[in-house]
Design a protein around this motif. Structure first.
Motif, short mmCIF file in Angstrom:
data_model
loop_
_atom_site.label_atom_id
_atom_site.label_comp_id
_atom_site.label_asym_id
_atom_site.label_seq_id
_atom_site.Cartn_x
_atom_site.Cartn_y
_atom_site.Cartn_z
N PRO A 1 0.83 -1.22 0.00
CA PRO A 1 0.00 0.00 0.00
C PRO A 1 0.86 1.26 0.00
O PRO A 1 0.49 2.27 -0.58
N GLN A 2 2.03 1.17 0.67
CA GLN A 2 2.93 2.34 0.73
C GLN A 2 4.00 2.24 -0.35
O GLN A 2 5.12 2.69 -0.15
N SER A 3 3.67 1.64 -1.48
CA SER A 3 4.67 1.42 -2.53
C SER A 3 5.35 2.72 -2.93
O SER A 3 4.70 3.75 -3.08
N ARG A 4 6.69 2.62 -3.11
CA ARG A 4 7.43 3.79 -3.61
C ARG A 4 7.51 3.71 -5.14
O ARG A 4 8.32 4.38 -5.75
N GLY A 5 6.68 2.88 -5.74
CA GLY A 5 6.61 2.84 -7.20
C GLY A 5 7.00 1.51 -7.80
O GLY A 5 6.69 1.23 -8.95
N GLY A 6 7.72 0.66 -7.03
CA GLY A 6 8.19 -0.61 -7.57
C GLY A 6 7.09 -1.66 -7.61
O GLY A 6 6.71 -2.15 -8.68
N SER A 7 6.53 -1.97 -6.46
CA SER A 7 5.50 -3.02 -6.43
C SER A 7 4.25 -2.55 -7.16
O SER A 7 3.55 -3.35 -7.79
N ALA A 8 3.97 -1.26 -7.13
CA ALA A 8 2.78 -0.75 -7.82
C ALA A 8 2.90 -1.01 -9.32
O ALA A 8 1.95 -1.49 -9.96
N TRP A 9 4.07 -0.76 -9.89
CA TRP A 9 4.24 -0.98 -11.33
C TRP A 9 4.17 -2.47 -11.66
O TRP A 9 3.52 -2.89 -12.62
N LEU A 10 4.84 -3.29 -10.83
CA LEU A 10 4.87 -4.73 -11.13
C LEU A 10 3.49 -5.36 -10.98
O LEU A 10 3.19 -6.37 -11.61
N HIS A 11 2.64 -4.79 -10.16
CA HIS A 11 1.29 -5.34 -9.99
C HIS A 11 0.29 -4.78 -11.00
O HIS A 11 -0.58 -5.49 -11.47
N ALA A 12 0.45 -3.51 -11.34
CA ALA A 12 -0.56 -2.89 -12.21
C ALA A 12 -0.19 -2.92 -13.69
O ALA A 12 -1.07 -3.05 -14.55
N ASP A 13 1.10 -2.83 -14.00
CA ASP A 13 1.48 -2.62 -15.39
C ASP A 13 2.28 -3.75 -16.03
O ASP A 13 2.26 -3.91 -17.24
N ALA A 14 3.03 -4.50 -15.24
CA ALA A 14 3.89 -5.53 -15.83
C ALA A 14 3.04 -6.65 -16.43
O ALA A 14 2.03 -7.06 -15.84
N LYS A 15 3.45 -7.13 -17.60
CA LYS A 15 2.72 -8.23 -18.21
C LYS A 15 3.71 -9.19 -18.88
O LYS A 15 4.87 -8.82 -19.16
N GLU A 16 3.23 -10.39 -19.12
CA GLU A 16 4.08 -11.39 -19.76
C GLU A 16 4.54 -10.86 -21.12
O GLU A 16 3.76 -10.26 -21.86
#
Ligand code: FES
Length: 313
Positions: free
Chosen positions: A69-84
């Motif tokens: 929840p307090q992502s500094r941008g790393g986990s947010a991108w990997l969860h919302a934007d990263a795709k195979e």
């Protein structure tokens, strides 16, 4: 080097596991259990993630990322934007959390997403016939990552999963595990700050601090006993670091240019030479010998035992 996200799967609430494959013709560097890599994400940020493969492979790495929840941008991108199929840039594996050759047996304590480096350690010990037990603490049953591997593989008999315990119950389980440990046991921990602090305190009292190892990927939290100190620069300018501030933040606020990346003490980017004074090392990058020599200082997490720290800046 570049890698392709070849598979993404969910494992536990809010956790995504990424399989990273070498591009055609490339071979991924080898590594020891406990290692992590820098991953440069599609949003330009570089973050550090532990490798959590069942065995090192020159073709494929695996990382697991919790949505913070307090992502500094790393986990947010990997969860919302990263795709195979996405391509990512990674660094060579580095390891400040290796298994000790001197240990007769190993006690592994993982909290939450801190299971990632500990899982590869458990697999390595299983392969090599090392004596070990893994205690994995999670908030609830839904939060268990790698449940299939931990409960239904050859690992299962060496793993205890503890779900929904209070801090007191957690400390009791840790104490009980340590009470049965032989004197040459080494303890390892990765997880949230308060959890690791509990493991380090209890394990150090039982085994000695030299036999306790930890890996932290979270931003530093001020300790109750933290004191202010002063950083003196080469031009004799002095910068005060309050008890609840990091040296890096104070240097940056004063306009001092310090390279940084992870800001959690694992990447080494902010390494700064010490001219005088005694650092209070809190990073996971410097070796124990380097820490003892007091030649280097990591301003993103470390503090000072001496009132004044003179840095080569
Ligand atoms: S910025 Fe990574 S160790 Fe300080």
């Amino acid at each position: 080097m570049n890698v392709i996200i070849s598979a993404i799967r969910h494992s536990g609430a809010g956790i995504r596991i990424f399989e990273l494959r070498a591009c055609r013709g490339d071979s991924l560097p080898s590594y020891q259990a406990g290692a992590h890599i820098d991953v440069t994400l599609g949003n330009g940020l570089t973050r550090q993630y532990s490798l959590c493969c069942d065995r090192p492979s020159p073709e494929c790495y695996r990382i697991a990322v919790k949505q913070e929840p307090q992502s500094r941008g790393g986990s947010a991108w990997l969860h919302a934007d990263a795709k195979e199929g996405d391509m990512l840039q990674i660094g060579v594996p580095r390891n400040a959390f290796a298994l000790s050759d001197a240990a007769g047996s190993h006690l592994l304590f993982a909290g939450g997403i801190g299971i990632t480096p500990v899982l590869s350690m458990a697999y390595a010990l299983l392969r090599d016939g090392g004596a070990f037990h893994l205690h994995y603490f999670v908030r609830d049953e839904e939060s268990i990552a790698f449940r299939d591997e931990l409960t239904a593989s050859a690992l299962a008999s060496c793993v205890s999963i503890h779900a929904g315990l209070s801090p007191e119950q957690t400390a009791s389980v840790i104490s009980s595990a340590l009470a049965h440990a032989a004197a040459d046991t080494h303890a390892y921990t990765c997880g949230p700050g308060p959890f690791m602090a509990a493991v380090v305190e209890l394990a150090s009292a039982r085994l000695g601090a030299a036999q306790v190892h930890k890996e932290s990927f979270s931003a530093p939290v001020a300790d109750a006993g933290d004191k202010a100190f002063v950083i003196r620069l080469r031009d004799r300018r002095e910068i005060e670091v309050a008890a609840d501030q990091t040296a890096l933040a104070c240097l940056q606020a004063a306009g001092v240019d310090v390279d940084c990346s992870c800001e959690v003490g694992v990447c080494g980017t902010c390494r700064t030479k010490v001219i005088e004074g005694v650092p209070d090392h809190r990073d996971g990058f410097l070796s124990e010998e380097e820490k003892a020599s007091n030649v280097w200082f990591m301003p993103c997490v470390s503090r000072a035992w001496s009132g004044v720290l003179v840095l080569d800046l």
